[in-house]
Design an enzyme around this catalytic site. Structure first.
Site, mmCIF file in Angstrom:
data_model
loop_
_atom_site.group_PDB
_atom_site.id
_atom_site.type_symbol
_atom_site.label_atom_id
_atom_site.label_comp_id
_atom_site.label_asym_id
_atom_site.label_seq_id
_atom_site.Cartn_x
_atom_site.Cartn_y
_atom_site.Cartn_z
ATOM 1 N N SER A 7 0.987 -1.282 0.063
ATOM 2 C CA SER A 7 0.274 0.066 -0.103
ATOM 3 C C SER A 7 0.812 1.009 -0.206
ATOM 4 C CB SER A 7 -1.002 -0.094 1.328
ATOM 5 O OG SER A 7 -1.493 1.372 1.690
ATOM 6 N N HIS A 32 -1.552 -1.599 -4.052
ATOM 7 C CA HIS A 32 -2.807 -1.121 -3.460
ATOM 8 C C HIS A 32 -2.791 0.578 -3.348
ATOM 9 C CE1 HIS A 32 -6.148 -1.620 -0.724
ATOM 10 N NE2 HIS A 32 -5.690 -0.546 -0.024
ATOM 11 N N MET A 36 -8.807 8.771 -0.698
ATOM 12 C CA MET A 36 -9.385 9.398 0.633
ATOM 13 C C MET A 36 -9.837 10.643 0.164
ATOM 14 S SD MET A 36 -7.095 7.961 3.359
ATOM 15 C CE MET A 36 -6.240 6.383 3.591
ATOM 16 N N HIS A 65 -8.445 1.449 -3.823
ATOM 17 C CA HIS A 65 -9.288 1.259 -2.765
ATOM 18 C C HIS A 65 -10.232 2.750 -2.662
ATOM 19 C CE1 HIS A 65 -9.551 0.842 2.079
ATOM 20 N NE2 HIS A 65 -10.725 0.911 1.596
ATOM 21 N N MET A 67 -12.083 5.236 -0.781
ATOM 22 C CA MET A 67 -12.668 5.357 0.527
ATOM 23 C C MET A 67 -13.467 7.091 0.134
ATOM 24 S SD MET A 67 -9.528 4.208 2.883
ATOM 25 C CE MET A 67 -8.469 3.875 1.498
ATOM 26 N N ASP A 174 -6.849 -5.610 5.113
ATOM 27 C CA ASP A 174 -6.172 -4.130 4.916
ATOM 28 C C ASP A 174 -6.025 -3.577 6.220
ATOM 29 O OD1 ASP A 174 -4.953 -1.815 4.283
ATOM 30 O OD2 ASP A 174 -7.058 -1.356 2.800
ATOM 31 N N GLY A 196 1.162 -1.741 4.258
ATOM 32 C CA GLY A 196 1.674 -0.234 3.978
ATOM 33 C C GLY A 196 2.923 0.074 4.932
HETATM 34 C C1 DX5 Z 1 -6.089 2.512 5.660
HETATM 35 C C2 DX5 Z 1 -5.622 1.997 4.078
HETATM 36 C C3 DX5 Z 1 -4.636 1.011 4.221
HETATM 37 C C4 DX5 Z 1 -3.428 1.368 4.785
HETATM 38 C C5 DX5 Z 1 -2.854 0.276 5.595
HETATM 39 O O1 DX5 Z 1 -7.249 3.208 5.782
HETATM 40 O O2 DX5 Z 1 -6.769 1.394 3.714
HETATM 41 O O3 DX5 Z 1 -4.538 0.525 2.873
HETATM 42 O O4 DX5 Z 1 -2.432 1.711 3.936
HETATM 43 O O5 DX5 Z 1 -1.668 0.658 6.212
HETATM 44 P P1 DX5 Z 1 -1.038 -0.261 7.213
HETATM 45 O O6 DX5 Z 1 -0.644 -1.584 6.338
HETATM 46 O O7 DX5 Z 1 0.253 0.675 7.580
HETATM 47 O O8 DX5 Z 1 -2.018 -0.550 8.487
HETATM 48 ZN ZN ZN Z 2 -6.502 0.376 1.623
#
Ligand code: DX5
Ligand code: ZN
Length: 222
Positions: A7, A32, A36, A65, A67, A174, A196
């Site tokens: 991510s 990924h 947002m 993804h 959001m 995720d 991520g």
């Molecule tokens: C959070 C995102 C994730 C984020 C996960 O809202 O959707 O994809 O990057 O990050 P880690 O792996 O750091 O929890």
């Molecule tokens: Zn995500």
């Protein structure tokens, strides 16, 4: 077969192409991309222009993804930018069936995402339409948060439903996926592992991706 989806949320955005290339060398097979809008989640990230640049920087599938509120308005722009997979939140879609159709009609793989508070059972009617179900194991908005353990039973339930219904959707997880949690999520039945902070957070994405994927494969018995 487990796959690692780095991510980019925790990557250095000023060196995105290099960061993605390093994560790919470390074994990442899908990138990924967290989109947002500052409304659906309390953070703002990136949109179609960055997806368009990423499209030129890597041949890997781009997993967007979303959001965001009103995802239907932006699906054509993500398709034009070169997105391959697009997932929308159950909580953001009044007409989820229509939204999933729209994604597929634009030639992309449709996915649905569940926040930690949303039960798996709400997806029963649309499971045959999706390429992947994304189980959020943190509340969306930020990287580097702590894994929510009750996500494991949602992953198990999805794997059970997939067997019972004879479907082939893939199960993605995720949030908080790292060395201390990856074995549990794999054993629960997740196979698309988004990470991520665990990949980019320490500044050596190639090595950290490789180590995390090795731990995942070991837990999966691969
Ligand atoms: C959070 C995102 C994730 C984020 C996960 O809202 O959707 O994809 O990057 O990050 P880690 O792996 O750091 O929890
Ligand atoms: Zn995500």
């Amino acid at each position: 077969m487990v796959e690692l989806l780095p991510s980019i949320l925790s990557a250095d955005f000023a060196h995105l192409a290099d960061q993605v290339a390093a994560a790919e060398r470390g074994g990442g097979t899908v990138i990924h991309v967290d989109v947002m809008d500052g409304h659906f989640v309390p953070n703002i990230t990136i949109g179609p222009p960055v997806v368009k640049s990423l499209r030129k920087a890597t041949a890997l599938p781009l997993d967007c993804h979303l959001m965001i509120e009103n995802p239907n308005e932006f699906i054509p722009a993500f398709a034009d930018a070169g997105a391959n997979w697009v997932s929308v939140h159950y909580e953001a879609c009044t007409h989820l069936h229509r939204t999933l159709q729209l994604i597929a009609h634009h030639g992309m793989k449709p996915g649905v995402v569940l926040n930690p508070a949303t039960p798996v059972e709400l997806l029963l009617e649309i499971l045959p339409m999706v390429h992947h179900v994304l189980v959020m194991s943190v509340n969306p908005g930020f990287g580097g948060q702590e894994f929510i353990p009750s996500s494991l039973k949602k992953i198990r339930r999805l794997a059970q439903l997939r067997r019972e219904l004879g479907l082939a959707f893939r199960i993605e997880v995720d949030g908080g996926v790292a060395h201390d949690t990856v074995a549990q999520v794999v054993q629960a039945g997740a196979e698309l592992l988004v990470a991520g902070f665990a990949v980019f957070g320490a500044g050596h994405p190639e090595q950290d991706a490789r180590a995390l994927l090795a731990a995942a494969r070991q837990a999966a018995g691969e």
